[in-house]
Design an enzyme around this catalytic site. Structure first.
Site, PDB file in Angstrom:
ATOM      1  N   SER A  67       0.792  -1.235   0.000  1.00  9.61           N
ATOM      2  CA  SER A  67       0.000   0.000   0.000  1.00  9.61           C
ATOM      3  C   SER A  67       0.817   1.275   0.000  1.00  9.61           C
ATOM      4  O   SER A  67       0.254   2.377  -0.114  1.00  9.61           O
ATOM      5  CB  SER A  67      -0.951   0.006   1.201  1.00  9.61           C
ATOM      6  OG  SER A  67      -2.064  -0.818   0.958  1.00  9.61           O
ATOM      7  N   LYS A  70       0.154   3.741  -2.758  1.00  8.34           N
ATOM      8  CA  LYS A  70      -0.847   4.808  -2.708  1.00  8.34           C
ATOM      9  C   LYS A  70      -0.210   6.189  -2.607  1.00  8.34           C
ATOM     10  O   LYS A  70      -0.870   7.203  -2.873  1.00  8.34           O
ATOM     11  CB  LYS A  70      -1.806   4.563  -1.545  1.00  8.34           C
ATOM     12  CG  LYS A  70      -2.649   3.290  -1.707  1.00  8.34           C
ATOM     13  CD  LYS A  70      -3.554   3.071  -0.502  1.00  8.34           C
ATOM     14  CE  LYS A  70      -4.504   1.890  -0.693  1.00  8.34           C
ATOM     15  NZ  LYS A  70      -3.838   0.584  -0.617  1.00  8.34           N
ATOM     16  N   SER A 131      -5.922   3.652   4.302  1.00  7.00           N
ATOM     17  CA  SER A 131      -5.401   2.852   3.197  1.00  7.00           C
ATOM     18  C   SER A 131      -6.513   2.154   2.427  1.00  7.00           C
ATOM     19  O   SER A 131      -6.372   1.001   2.009  1.00  7.00           O
ATOM     20  CB  SER A 131      -4.384   1.810   3.716  1.00  7.00           C
ATOM     21  OG  SER A 131      -3.545   1.372   2.683  1.00  7.00           O
ATOM     22  N   LYS A 251       3.228   6.577   5.061  1.00  5.64           N
ATOM     23  CA  LYS A 251       2.371   5.489   4.591  1.00  5.64           C
ATOM     24  C   LYS A 251       2.955   4.131   4.975  1.00  5.64           C
ATOM     25  O   LYS A 251       4.167   3.927   4.921  1.00  5.64           O
ATOM     26  CB  LYS A 251       2.214   5.560   3.066  1.00  5.64           C
ATOM     27  CG  LYS A 251       1.105   4.702   2.523  1.00  5.64           C
ATOM     28  CD  LYS A 251      -0.253   5.285   2.824  1.00  5.64           C
ATOM     29  CE  LYS A 251      -1.376   4.323   2.493  1.00  5.64           C
ATOM     30  NZ  LYS A 251      -1.426   3.155   3.399  1.00  5.64           N
TER      31      LYS A 251
END
Length: 442
Positions: A67, A70, A131, A251
């Protein structure tokens, strides 16, 4: 000094039966020992202001990013808003696929209702804080028309930003097998891949150009329109399980293939660092390694003035001048050079002077008139001993360059003075020639 390390990059990586070929020019290759005892397979520390790399471990090894993918969509959404292509209040209607994906078990999601309109801001927050995979796909479809087209745009943008060793097969970072047969690129079992170096470069760019990314990244819990609160998986935010003072992004990511990954950023007393941890074996391990990196950064490095403004080169405090009222002009640096360096290494840097050859004649002289503050070259610094990792961008070297300028003005001499000099020079040459001839008689 830490040694610069750029060793062999895996140019071919296997996902089950799928091979992904990646081009790479390794440059200087020097080994770096992991002195921090990190358990993660790859790691980095970067100064967020200059892009100076302060620590690396396997930074050029291609790994899954899950993720953390992203972050590219965060960048592209912020860029699209900045350019006026979309706006935060713009409505996005949820289609059947995005709705079903938002309900898929065992995936990180905020529930999205089919046929209902959500704002870009709502979807962005769902993606950046919790997320949300389906929210990411909805944004990808908005930006690209389809997720397939968007993956092409992701790839193009990554190249524009200077990323070298990566592959995107979807927008979310999930394994394609989790996308219910709707994967936009690659094969059914592929995931997005990247090096820690490229992940650090992406983080550097987004913080540099769109620092407002942190306003969302630092939200510990997202209150969504369904009345529920969705947690931020970055447990290093202050007040959370692994809270660390000054952390406000960026993140996390995890899949079976990628393991547990974390791109972090922390600021204290005006000093911001970026940290990368990839392929840890547990959530606690990735945050533990990130803490080691952050502790090491604050304990070891500091911003130091390694060259003062007004510095004059010891062996060349002035340059000769022709056609001027004076025959030389003093030179000095316009600004100081500040550099994030190890706290005991301030004295290890020496200046390097580079003169602008276009300003000099064939005899190495400047030509009057010369204005005070006129640039005549630049000064940079390099370590006296050892080598450093360098910078995350090719432009980073500019952060350790300052203009070398004229410390005073030199007016052009008038025609009479120049004429007298020419006459004096002529007769001087004649006299020297005659003297040499007479001397030869004896």
């Amino acid at each position: 000094m830490k040694q610069i390390r750029r060793f062999t990059l895996i140019s071919t990586m296997v996902f089950g039966l799928v091979t992904s070929q990646l081009a790479y020019n390794p440059g200087d290759v020097k080994a770096e020992e992991d002195t921090l005892g990190l358990k993660a397979e790859a790691a980095m520390i970067i100064d967020a202001k200059s892009g100076k790399i302060l620590f690396e471990k396997n930074a050029d090894k291609v790994l899954g990013i899950a993720s953390m993918s992203k972050m590219m969509t965060e960048y592209m959404v912020l860029e699209a808003i900045d350019k006026g292509k979309i706006n935060w209040d713009q409505k996005v209607k949820i289609n059947n696929y995005v709705h079903k994906l938002s309900k898929a078990p065992n995936l990180s999601n905020v529930g999205l209702t089919e046929g209902e309109d959500y704002t870009v801001k709502e979807l962005y927050e769902a993606m950046a804080v919790h997320s949300g995979n389906a929210a990411t796909v909805a944004l990808a479809e908005l930006l690209g028309g389809s997720e397939k087209n968007y993956v092409t745009l992701m790839t193009k943008k990554a190249k524009e930003l200077g990323l070298k060793n990566f592959k995107f097969v979807n927008s979310s970072g999930l394994n394609n097998k989790d996308l219910m047969g709707n994967y936009p690129a690659g094969s059914a079992n592929e995931e997005n891949i990247m090096t820690a170096h490229d992940m650090g470069l992406l983080a550097f760019h987004i913080l540099k150009k769109y620092p407002e990314v942190l306003e969302t990244a630092k939200i510990p819990k997202l209150k969504f329109r369904d009345g529920k609160e969705y947690p931020n998986f970055n447990w290093m935010l202050p007040g959370l399980i692994h809270g660390y003072p000054g952390v406000d992004g960026l993140k996390t990511g995890s899949t079976d293939f990628a393991g547990y990954a974390h791109t972090g950023t922390v600021e204290r007393d005006g000093q911001r660092y970026i940290t990368i941890v990839m392929k840890s074996t547990s959530k606690d391990e990735r945050f533990g390694d990130t803490k080691k990196l952050m502790d090491y950064a604050f304990a070891t490095f500091d911003t130091e003035k390694v060259l003062s403004a007004g510095y004059q080169p010891r062996d060349k405090k002035s340059l000769p001048v022709v056609k001027g009222k004076e025959d030389a002009v003093e030179i000095e640096t316009k600004d100081a050079i500040e550099l994030v360096t190890e706290q005991d290494e301030k004295g290890n840097y020496q200046p390097q002077v580079v003169l602008d050859k276009k300003k000099l004649n064939k005899d190495g002289e400047l030509t009057a008139p010369i204005e005070k503050g006129e640039k005549v070259g630049y000064v940079t610094v390099k370590p006296k001993e050892g080598e450093e990792y360098g910078f995350i961008t090719s432009e980073g070297n500019n952060s350790i360059k300052v203009d070398l300028v004229a410390a005073e003005s030199v007016e052009k001499a008038n025609w009479f003075v120049l004429s007298m000099r020419a006459v004096g020079g002529f007769f001087g040459d004649v006299w020297n020639g005659a003297a040499s001839t007479v001397k030869g008689w004896f």
